[in-house]
Design a protein around this motif. Structure first.
Motif, short mmCIF file in Angstrom:
data_model
loop_
_atom_site.label_atom_id
_atom_site.label_comp_id
_atom_site.label_asym_id
_atom_site.label_seq_id
_atom_site.Cartn_x
_atom_site.Cartn_y
_atom_site.Cartn_z
N UNK A 157 0.84 -1.09 -0.09
CA UNK A 157 0.17 -0.22 0.09
C UNK A 157 0.99 1.12 -0.04
N UNK A 158 1.95 1.39 0.75
CA UNK A 158 2.75 2.46 0.86
C UNK A 158 3.48 2.72 -0.38
N UNK A 159 3.79 1.53 -1.06
CA UNK A 159 4.48 1.76 -2.62
C UNK A 159 3.45 2.62 -3.39
N UNK A 160 2.16 1.96 -3.61
CA UNK A 160 1.02 2.32 -4.30
C UNK A 160 0.68 3.90 -4.05
N UNK A 161 0.56 4.10 -2.88
CA UNK A 161 0.16 5.40 -2.61
C UNK A 161 1.24 6.52 -2.94
N UNK A 162 2.49 6.18 -2.79
CA UNK A 162 3.62 6.91 -3.10
C UNK A 162 3.66 7.26 -4.64
N UNK A 163 3.47 5.98 -5.34
CA UNK A 163 3.70 5.80 -6.60
C UNK A 163 2.65 6.97 -7.38
N UNK A 164 1.55 6.86 -7.03
CA UNK A 164 0.42 7.68 -7.29
C UNK A 164 0.75 9.22 -7.24
N UNK A 196 10.05 12.66 -9.78
CA UNK A 196 11.14 11.51 -10.20
C UNK A 196 11.30 10.99 -8.85
N UNK A 197 10.64 9.74 -8.57
CA UNK A 197 10.57 9.24 -7.41
C UNK A 197 10.72 7.54 -7.75
N UNK A 198 11.76 6.99 -7.59
CA UNK A 198 12.28 5.43 -8.00
C UNK A 198 11.88 4.82 -6.89
N UNK A 199 10.90 3.63 -7.01
CA UNK A 199 10.85 2.63 -5.89
C UNK A 199 11.92 1.59 -5.85
#
Lengths: 491, 321
Positions: B165-172, B180-183
């Motif tokens: 969830x953290x990844x998806x929220x931040x990616x959105x 430019x944010x790389x997971x």
């Protein structure tokens, strides 16, 4: 503070908790499939109602006892109770077959205690500086370290490097199954939900080593059991013999402690690395695999030294190094001893008491171990027709109990048949286990490193640590592959 | 105060349920045997330990024993699937979290539908996820972070795993702002925390940051939850910073769909009472976990809302199948 901590140990409940923990740990560890994390999880509710120091010692006693316990069944039955004991079986079981089970167990016991004391002293002296070393290991450093570990195990582990390489690759391929570690998409799961988690380590271990041993016995030509039973020779092991192995013990313990500090690798890899290094340093490498003292001592010192190492980042940063320390971390928190930067400052007495108790636990471990051996060595006198059906049943229970999943039982049975076929064909199984453990870790570390560097390969030589391991790997490969050729050329 | 309101609400719900369902045979005499609470993760983790505590405290009130059973694997979806198929008799419950209830189901088929296969009983916890950077990082606020990532420099952020969830929220959020944010996914939040402490990633989105922030080893720039972390009231939520994204962290109890409403009411009443007690609060504080109470209806609404949000996020990122 260190002395106050020492005084805190003179409490009947503290001593009792430690003894009970060690005994439970040794027994649980000796049974394939019942690992220390399960035992610790079951004991958490009990530990919660106890005083903090006693509670932690109960849990840590189980942890240490289990790692040692795994080697008892590895030596006596060629069935490692825990993954890290698979390396101990390489020389421990041949030694037991020669009738020297008592000697093998003693070497394992003393080497375990050595590894444990070594890592606890490191923990006591250097917890905080070492924790920052652990942080210096980012994805790129982990990737080159894992590559180095794979090289050590493939190049030094056994007789045929090609066989070992093939088995490592089989293990790596098996590790590909499941969810992709980076983008989370399913790989080779064939639409099965169960396969999304991949092949779990413990069922594969039980199948490869325990079930395949049962199948080997079943397929072996029927023999006159009682006549062939090895004579149990009285074990002789003097201090002089342990002293001769001091360098091996120290190197193995250092490897175990160091790898323990790094999160996520566990105790199996240092055990095999130490075995390989001990073999390469030996004047008589051909004796390895036939039941040599150092072949038992090296992996045992290493896998027990992992305990102290794994506690370094857990205590000083609150970051657990493996599944077992993660559970112990939870128990610390329940007692108000939140691991992390404030632990030593706010609860110094408790923490030092726990570390000192881990050191002192060596004494009861030796006493309990020696007492237990008197009974345990008789296991090899049990008729195979009684023993192996029991192992087969335990294998099924052990595989099921990891995740309460029937799928794991099928994985175990499949691994058992595969292990049987491979053993009959003469392939070594440990490299397969190593490939399964490290393949996924290597892939993840490499891909993480490339993500952080924007795809530039330079990151793998981007820090002194990374350069060091790359250089070691190159030197090592050249040394192992080229030196024999040069010698041959001269001869 | 809150306790009384909850009581009234639950009482009203109970009354409604009774009239709707009539006199149910199964509800009478419930519970008369052991209740099992399935935990979708391994033993000893925070979800497990808090579930064991709430179970132990509820035993006396329900007058029966409660067993906690761990069924790890498949990021929690294995256990959810098993409980979805369990008999809806009130003797099998699950203590579940955000990931298997609304994150993973939004991404791929999991073999259950959280909304139709489960009845949420209550929410009782949910660790805050922080946007943290190393203590010596040049980034001092969330606006700094966005300004840097929009100014030609790629920042990397570590999370506990791919497609969490953290990844998806931040990616959105990154997608909306063009930053430019790389997971970089790690194996668990501990590994992600270690990576940010060692400067291998610029940012980490992790729970359990309190002591490291107070020690100055980490700085917290924002929280991903819908509300601020009471320990760090100065750290804004993503919504406070003007981005309509959040990752609400839930830990709640669920019964399989089809469970008698009277049993559901009894369970949610009992567990809410236990979760609202000071004893439970003290326990959770030791565990470094917040107590966050929500009724079953509120929890259902949160899940429904987020399932939709995360499906949209996944579709936007070209992930959903």
């Amino acid at each position: 503070m260190i002395f106050d901590a020492f005084l805190a140990l003179f409490d009947i409940w503290v001593v009792l908790a430690m003894l009970v923990g060690i005994v439970i740990g040794v027994i649980i560890g000796a049974i394939p499939g019942l690992g220390p994390s399960m035992a610790i999880a079951l004991l958490i509710p009990v530990a919660f109602s106890m005083a903090p120091i006693a509670a932690m010692l109960l849990l840590l006693g189980v942890y240490q006892g289990a790692i040692f316990g795994g080697s008892i069944s590895a030596i006596l039955l060629n069935v490692p109770g825990t993954p890290s004991a698979a390396a101990t079986a390489l020389d421990g079981f041949p030694m037991a077959q020669k009738g020297e089970a008592g000697r093998a167990l003693r070497i394992a016991l003393f080497a375990s205690v050595f590894g444990n004391v070594f890592s606890c002293l490191v923990l006591l002296a250097l917890a905080e500086p070492l924790a920052s070393v652990a942080l210096d290991f980012g994805p790129a450093e982990m990737a080159v370290l894992i590559l180095f570990a794979l090289l050590v195990i493939v190049l030094l582990g056994g007789d045929s490097k090609l066989d070992a390489l093939i088995m490592v690759l089989v293990g790596v391929c098996a590790g590909v199954v499941g969810l992709d570690p980076i983008d989370g998409s399913p790989r080779f799961t064939f639409g099965s939900f169960d396969m999304e988690s991949g092949f779990a380590l413990v069922p594969v271990l039980i199948g490869l080593f325990a079930l395949s041993e049962v199948l080997m016995q079943a397929a072996a030509p029927r023999r006159n059991d009682t006549a062939e039973m090895a004579e149990l020779r009285p074990s002789t092991l003097g201090w002089a013999e342990m002293w001769r192995m001091r360098v091996t013990l120290a190197i193995s313990s250092a490897i175990g402690t160091f790898i323990g500090i790094l999160p996520g690798i566990g105790s199996t890899i240092p055990a095999f690395m130490s075995y390989g290094l001990a073999r390469s340093r030996s004047a008589n490498p051909a004796a390895f695999g036939q039941g040599t003292d150092e072949g038992v001592a090296a992996p045992e010192a290493a896998n027990n030294a992992v305990t102290g190492g794994a506690l370094v980042p857990m205590l000083s940063l609150g970051i657990p190094g493996d599944a077992v320390t993660a559970v112990i971390l939870g128990a610390f928190m329940l007692h108000g001893l939140a691991p992390g930067p404030f632990l030593f400052r706010n609860h110094g007495t408790e923490v030092y008491a726990i570390i000192e108790a881990l050191l002192l636990a060596s004494i009861p471990t030796i006493l309990i171990g020696l007492g237990l051996f008197k009974v345990a060595v008789h296991v090899i006198r049990i008729q195979p027709r009684h023993l192996f059906p029991v192992i087969a049943i335990m294998a099924v229970f052990g595989a099921f109990s990891v995740n309460n999943s029937l799928f794991d039982v099928w994985v175990m049975l499949g691994a058992g048949v595969l292990g049987f076929v491979l053993r009959r064909a003469g392939f070594p199984l440990p490299p397969l286990l190593i490939g399964l453990i490290l393949g996924g870790a290597l892939e993840q570390a490499m891909r993480q490193a490339l993500l952080t560097s924007g795809g530039r390969l330079g990151i793998f030589v981007g820090s002194p640590i990374a350069i060091g391991f790359v250089a070691l790997s190159v030197l090592f490969t050249l040394g192992v592959l080229v030196l024999p050729l040069i010698r041959k050329g001269r001869a | 105060m809150i306790k009384t309101i909850n009581h009234t609400l639950v009482g009203a719900a109970l009354a409604c349920a009774m009239t709707l369902a009539g006199q149910s045979a199964t509800a009478e005499g419930y519970p008369d045997r052991t209740i099992t609470i399935v935990v979708p993760y391994g033993a000893g983790g925070t979800t497990d330990v808090s579930a064991r505590q709430i179970a132990q405290m509820a035993e006396a009130k329900l007058g029966t024993s409660i067993v906690v059973e761990n069924r790890p694997g498949g990021s929690g979806t294995n256990a959810m699937r098993a409980v979805a198929e369990a008999a809806p008799d009130g003797y099998t419950l699950i203590a579940s979290t955000s990931s298997p209830t609304f994150v993973t189901p939004a991404l791929r088929p999991v073999g259950y539908d959280t909304l139709t296969d489960f009845i949420p009983l209550l929410n009782y916890s949910g660790p805050y996820h922080g946007v943290v950077v190393p203590g010596d990082s040049p980034l001092n606020s969330f606006d700094d972070l966005l300004a840097t990532a929009s100014g030609g420099k790629t920042l990397t952020y570590g999370t506990a795993g791919a497609m969490g969830g953290a990844h998806l929220a931040f990616a959105a959020m990154a997608g909306e702002t063009g930053a430019a944010l790389q997971h970089v996914p790690f194996e668990g939040s501990a590994a992600a925390t270690a990576a940010v402490l060692g400067h291998h990633v610029d940012i980490a989105l992790v729970p359990a940051y309190r002591d490291l922030v107070q020690d100055g080893q980490l700085k917290i720039l924002a929280v991903l939850d819908g509300t601020r972390d009471p320990d760090f009231p100065d750290a804004p939520t993503l919504k406070d910073t003007g981005h309509d994204q959040e990752f609400p962290s839930i830990v709640g109890l669920f019964a399989p769909a089809g469970t008698d409403p009277a049993i559901v009411a009894k369970l949610s009443d009992t567990f809410t009472e236990v979760a609202a007690s000071t004893e439970f609060k003290d326990f959770m504080t030791k565990l470094n976990q917040p107590v966050r109470l929500m009724s079953g209806e509120e929890l259902a609404a949160t899940i429904a809302e987020n399932l939709e949000t995360y499906r949209a996020v996944a579709a936007q990122m070209g992930l959903s199948k």
